[in-house]
Design an enzyme around this catalytic site. Structure first.
Site, PDB file in Angstrom:
ATOM      1  CE  LYS A  14      17.631  33.733 -40.073  1.00 56.37           C
ATOM      2  NZ  LYS A  14      17.874  34.367 -41.399  1.00 56.37           N
ATOM      3  CG  ASP A 135      19.879  36.569 -37.122  1.00 59.34           C
ATOM      4  OD1 ASP A 135      19.393  37.712 -37.259  1.00 59.34           O
ATOM      5  OD2 ASP A 135      20.219  35.857 -38.080  1.00 59.34           O
TER       6      ASP A 135
END
Length: 282
Positions: A14, A135
């Site tokens: 990401k 996350d």
């Protein structure tokens, strides 16, 4: 040789298309506001049913026991599912370590989802994910989202399929240090202009994002400053550090432009990790 019963799963990286750190909370965590997007590059995991839980790591010198987030994720799922069996897991590590790309969190989320397929049970995956790290819930969601709270409050947000180049100068940055430096300077930032960011991504204009951690980290790591400059010099726009670093990225006109820029950067900086990629939007 791979186990013929093994299934290969992709664990995407990401980047943060903007990361605002709003404040330091009374519980010691930080109030965040970020636009997080999964990418077309990442790690791979091979997972097969087995009598016990084992982990093998290829491509990096990482622990193969509960010192590894993948192992902890697998153990957490198997325990929550009532110990239905084990798993033989091989992690093919392709992302650089401590790089702000969320590799470990993505590997953990992918492990949870893979084991839920292998051993279906009424397990609360989001609760397990949040327990493993801030996350991990994002990667469990599997799509672009605006993240707030400590990163666990996720609002899915369609994002254009933009091309970009990732560049890691080989510096490992501790997220703990990055936030500590920010706290020392009290350099907290306002909420992101998400609408403005999405509009700029759609029309190819410079993107009005920021990373609150970038200045404190770049002040202490010349490699970060060099990476941001190199991306601009390669003809890319809107350079930014991802997460707590040390990977930086910048946007390209299209996939071909990103590929060419990545090739040129690799030739210019042979010791750096460089990849072209695109956002997995939606």
């Amino acid at each position: 040789m791979s186990d013929p019963a093994a299934v290969t799963y992709f664990a995407p990286a990401k980047v943060n298309l903007g990361l605002s750190v709003r404040d330091l909370r009374s519980d010691g965590y930080h109030e965040l506001h970020s636009l997080m997007v999964p990418l077309s590059v990442g790690d791979d995991l091979e997972i097969a049913p087995a009598d016990t839980l084992t982990l093998r790591v290829e491509g990096a010198d990482l622990p193969e026991d509960d010192g590894n987030l993948v192992f902890r994720a697998a153990r957490a799922y198997l325990d929550a599912a009532g110990a239905p069996g084990g798993a033989a897991i091989t992690l093919h590590k392709r992302l650089p370590l401590a790089s702000g790309l969320g590799g470990g969190s993505s590997d953990a989320a992918t492990t949870l989802m893979a084991l839920a397929r292998l051993y279906p049970a009424g397990v609360n995956l989001p609760a397990l994910a949040l327990n493993l790290g801030a996350d991990v819930p994002f990667f469990l969601l599997g799509r672009a989202a605006v993240a707030s709270g400590v990163g666990e409050v996720l609002s899915p947000t369609p994002v254009p399929r933009v091309a970009l180049v990732l560049l890691n100068p080989g510096v490992e940055v501790s997220a703990r240090d990055a936030y500590r430096w920010l706290d020392a300077e009290e350099a907290f930032t306002p909420a992101l202009d998400v609408e403005g960011i999405l509009a700029a991504l759609s029309n190819g204009r410079p993107v009005p994002y920021l990373n609150a951690l970038q200045d404190p980290v770049a002040a202490r790591h010349a490699g970060i400053r060099g990476a941001l400059s190199a991306l601009t010099d390669a003809g890319l726009h809107s350079p930014l550090m991802s997460g707590s670093g040390s990977t930086c990225f910048a946007l390209a006109r299209d996939d071909a432009h990103a590929h060419d820029a990545a090739h040129a950067l690799t030739a210019r900086h042979p010791g750096w990790w460089v990849q072209s990629a695109h956002v997995l939007g939606g």
